[in-house]
Enzyme design. Structure first.
Site, PDB file in Angstrom:
ATOM      1  N   GLY A   1      43.060  89.465 -28.129  1.00  0.00           N
ATOM      2  CA  GLY A   1      43.320  90.840 -28.529  1.00  0.00           C
ATOM      3  C   GLY A   1      43.371  91.764 -27.338  1.00  0.00           C
ATOM      4  O   GLY A   1      42.946  91.411 -26.240  1.00  0.00           O
TER       5      GLY A   1
ATOM      6  N   VAL B   1      40.859  90.993 -24.494  1.00  0.00           N
ATOM      7  CA  VAL B   1      39.730  90.175 -24.914  1.00  0.00           C
ATOM      8  C   VAL B   1      40.174  88.716 -24.945  1.00  0.00           C
ATOM      9  O   VAL B   1      41.237  88.402 -25.462  1.00  0.00           O
ATOM     10  CB  VAL B   1      39.241  90.586 -26.317  1.00  0.00           C
ATOM     11  CG1 VAL B   1      37.989  89.810 -26.683  1.00  0.00           C
ATOM     12  CG2 VAL B   1      38.977  92.078 -26.372  1.00  0.00           C
TER      13      VAL B   1
ATOM     14  N   ASP C   1      33.052 105.147 -31.013  1.00  0.00           N
ATOM     15  CA  ASP C   1      34.400 104.667 -31.319  1.00  0.00           C
ATOM     16  C   ASP C   1      34.389 103.798 -32.578  1.00  0.00           C
ATOM     17  O   ASP C   1      34.873 102.681 -32.577  1.00  0.00           O
ATOM     18  CB  ASP C   1      34.982 103.913 -30.112  1.00  0.00           C
ATOM     19  CG  ASP C   1      36.512 103.887 -30.125  1.00  0.00           C
ATOM     20  OD1 ASP C   1      37.107 104.573 -30.977  1.00  0.00           O
ATOM     21  OD2 ASP C   1      37.099 103.171 -29.296  1.00  0.00           O
TER      22      ASP C   1
ATOM     23  N   GLY D   1      41.343  99.214 -26.651  1.00  0.00           N
ATOM     24  CA  GLY D   1      41.495 100.429 -25.883  1.00  0.00           C
ATOM     25  C   GLY D   1      41.036 100.260 -24.449  1.00  0.00           C
ATOM     26  O   GLY D   1      41.554 100.874 -23.532  1.00  0.00           O
TER      27      GLY D   1
END
Ligand code: NAG
Ligand code: NAG
Ligand code: NAG
Ligand code: NAG
Ligand code: NAG
Ligand code: NAG
Length: 683
Positions: A364, A371, A481, A367
């Protein structure tokens, strides 16, 4: 370590007979044997250790390592006289802290057991389900005289009787539990609410086993080290140990691995016959050594080098030189302060784990960076490694490391645990538990499907994770977040909130004139764009948006027919038109509980209210979700029998949540940003 054996001596024969009798009976009743180990000390440990059991330098007693089919025992060396009070077995109480570290995430086995037995030796005992105490031929026989409380992480010997893999069981003379329950504890103050304990993932866990010899009741309580003793035991079973135990019993622990394996640790243990065991002092307990990939020890290397001949030394230097040349700059240059950070990983290990940050291992892009999935070679555990690339040297690295070290101590079942970090030149790597099912947004929008029950449970899970961050840990942690792509879903469809506290890291070393607003469009509370200061209430706002998002199956901001549709406004609009259920995700196809849906939508609007003072705290949110309290908008309505949504909507509107107000605020916030995820504090 404190280790004491108290017994009373009668050295007088001048007492009158009646006095003597009285004294004797008092003596018998009060005779107490007790001992307390707040950690174990290698140099003077008197416990009887057998099998794979060793004491680690930190003072933790390790019963088994992660090899398959090993057994470990640790017993108090002296026999305990169980029948000094007459024909009935004496009362006793014991407190201990254990920790189970599985060999790969969520796949450990088999378990450990507190054991009372006629002998501390178990010849012919087998591993696996037999827990190093029984074997197939003696299992179940009443001539064993063994009482055991097992803490099991795989399904019980008899799959049907111990259904839950993660369970506590009381076993008499065999591994067939006479009573068992999923590992959990009762939460104080709440009506019969049970909180699950994950025996192998939750860090240190404490257990109390208390036997009342008069009423013949055995109580078992199990709960994480971080919480205080629950108001009532998990299990309270009527069992008469008088018919089970022999006159002199040995008390201790047994653990075994099988085709699944875990390291089983005991961190402290206290016991008292005829009385309450001393509670262990959690500040004195040892910690389980971090089982990281074995790292070559610098000191050992130096000692080795010194003993080598000069020729060999030169050869080594040449070798190291070649290695260095081949892996240019993959060696780390450590600053002094980096040496005492227990959560620091070696870059080399992470590089290996992710196959050199190969594109195929990328799972992935968030922001903050990409990953990667990885497998730590030495322990075979799956991890997710987040690589944050920065073009400038990271500022305030030292403060940052202190913060990560502290975040690394956070442990909650609804959080993605941060295992550690690593710095390599300007890049920062964060190592997390690997969570298999991906993120909530992909399940909501990208072809996935979640039932209402799953959605509701996920929302509750996120709420308890946030509550832990806000109120239940030593420090207040603002997530900053909260959004659906930061909620990961594990194998059991439970929610784990990730990336907590990270946004703040970008504040370090920044110019104070820049507003450090970090967050994602659609989830940013209006006051955050004005004042630029994140708070618990800005997290609650984002959580409110998440509630609406999960109920409606729509992103917070959707670009439709050349304009931005703001989810909150849209829900308010549906409500004003008189049917809030129009806002519900069509994919659910009316397969939901209407009361829960109303609650989630109503709570979503309340949490995402433009005025921070109107929003509830996370503790309050959880009370509403658990049905312990009614949402204030609902209370009087429900007593009338059916809830009338137009009344709810008029109350919400009276609180100031009108379409126009929220639209303006929203457009203001949207106007100041251009990208979909922004962080102006980042350089
Ligand atoms: C172990 O116990 C001995 C004697 O009580 C003490 O001197 C020593 O410091 C202890 N060692 C550790 C590592 O606690
Ligand atoms: C685990 O313990 C057993 C028994 O002491 C030993 O044979 C084995 O080598 C150990 N395994 C590891 C990985 O240390
Ligand atoms: C032992 O237990 C029995 C039955 O539970 C009870 O009647 C008896 O009084 C007990 N004896 C003593 C000495 O406590
Ligand atoms: C194990 O327990 C079940 C009932 O739960 C019983 O039917 C079975 O006979 C038990 N086995 C042994 C060996 O005790
Ligand atoms: C497991 O339990 C069932 C009943 O619950 C029993 O019939 C069976 O014999 C048990 N199996 C063993 C191996 O004890
Ligand atoms: C066991 O638990 C029950 C129920 O909470 C309690 O009444 C009893 O006092 C406990 N007994 C012991 C020995 O702790």
């Amino acid at each position: 370590m404190k280790n004491c054996f108290h017994s009373t001596m009668i050295n007088s024969n001048t007492l009158s007979l009646s006095k003597l009798l009285l004294f004797c009976s008092l003596f018998l009743l009060s005779q107490s044997l007790e001992f307390t180990y707040n950690g174990f000390n290698n140099s003077n440990l008197d416990l009887d250790l057998a099998g794979a059991t060793i004491v680690k330098p930190s003072g933790a007693l390790r019963l088994t390592n992660k090899s398959h089919h090993v057994i470990g025992h640790a017993f108090y060396p002296d026999p305990i006289p169980m029948f000094n009070n007459g024909p009935n077995a004496s009362s006793f109480s014991t407190h201990f802290v254990f920790q189970i570290v599985p060999s790969s995430s969520n796949r450990g086995g088999y378990g450990l057991a507190f054991t009372l037995s006629p002998s501390p030796r178990f010849p012919d005992a087998e591993d696996g389900h037999y827990l190093g105490v029984f074997n197939p031929s003696n299992h179940g026989s009443s001539s064993n005289h063994i009482f055991m409380v097992e803490f099991d992480t795989v399904n019980g010997y008899n799959e049907t009787s111990d259904k839950d893999g993660n369970h506590v069981g009381i076993n008499i003379n065999g591994v067939n539990s006479s009573a068992s329950k999923p590992a959990s504890y009762y939460v104080e103050g709440t009506r019969a609410k049970e909180e699950e304990v994950n025996l192998e993932g939750e860090g240190p866990i404490q257990a109390w086993i208390e036997y009342d010899g008069l009423n013949k009741v055995i109580n078992v309580t199990v709960f994480p080290l971080r919480v205080s003793k629950p108001p009532r035991p998990l299990m309270s079973e009527s069992i008469d140990l008088s018919h089970v135990l022999v006159k002199n019993v040995y008390a201790g622990f047994s653990a075994a691995t099988g085709h699944d394996s875990s390291s089983h640790y005991i961190l402290g243990w206290s016991f008292r016959l005829n009385g309450n065991a001393d509670p262990l002092d959690s500040s004195r307990l040892p910690v389980v050594p971090v089982e990281k990939p074995s790292s070559s020890n610098v000191k050992v290397k130096r000692a080795l080098l010194a003993t080598f001949s000069v020729g060999l030394f030169i050869l080594l230097v040449a070798l190291v030189g070649i290695l260095f040349y081949r892996r240019v700059m993959r060696f780390e240059v450590l600053e002094d302060w980096e040496l005492d950070c227990p959560h620091r990983f070696k870059y080399k290990d992470l590089y290996k784990a992710t196959k050199g940050f190969k594109e195929s291992e990328k799972i992935g892009v968030g922001g903050f960076g990409a990953v990667y999935r990885g497998v730590l070679p030495a322990i075979g555990a799956e991890v997710a490694v987040k690589k944050i690339i920065s073009n400038n040297p990271l500022q305030g690295m030292r403060e940052f490391a202190a913060e990560i070290e502290s975040l690394g101590r956070l442990r909650h079942k609804n959080l993605v645990n941060l295992q550690g970090w690593c710095k390599n030149k300007n890049d920062l790597l964060l190592v997390y538990d690997y969570v298999p099912n991906g993120s909530l947004d992909s399940l909501l929008y990208k072809g996935g499907f979640l039932t209402w029950e799953q959605r509701f449970n996920i929302l509750k899970g996120v709420a308890s994770g946030l509550l832990y961050l806000h109120e239940e840990w030593d420090q207040v942690v603002i997530h900053r977040d909260v959004k659906s792509s930061n909620v990961l879903i594990d194998r059991d469809m439970k929610a784990k909130l990730g990336d907590f506290g990270l946004a703040r890291l970008y504040d370090h070393g920044k110019n104070s004139h820049t507003t450090n607003v970090v967050g994602t469009i659609g989830y940013i509370a209006p006051e955050l764009t004005r004042i630029g200061k994140a708070s618990k209430m800005t997290d609650v706002f984002a959580y409110g948006i998440l509630l609406l998002e999960v109920a409606c199956g729509r992103a917070p901001v959707v670009h439709e027919m050349d304009q931005n549709v703001i989810l909150v406004d849209w829900v308010v609009e549906c409500m004003q038109k008189g049917n809030i259920f129009d806002a519900v995700d069509e994919k659910l196809d009316s397969m939901y509980v209407a009361e829960e849906m109303e609650l989630v939508l109503g709570l979503g609007l309340l949490c995402s209210h433009p005025k921070p003072e109107v929003r509830p705290s996370m503790r309050q949110v959880l009370k509403y979700l658990n049905g312990d309290e009614l949402l204030p908008l609902f209370d009087r309505l429900s007593s009338a029998g059916s809830r009338r949504l137009d009344e709810i909507s008029s109350r919400l509107l009276a609180l100031g949540l009108s379409g126009s107000i929220s639209t303006t605020t929203w457009h203001q916030s949207v106007g100041t940003m251009s990208s979909s995820s922004f962080d102006s504090g980042r350089s």
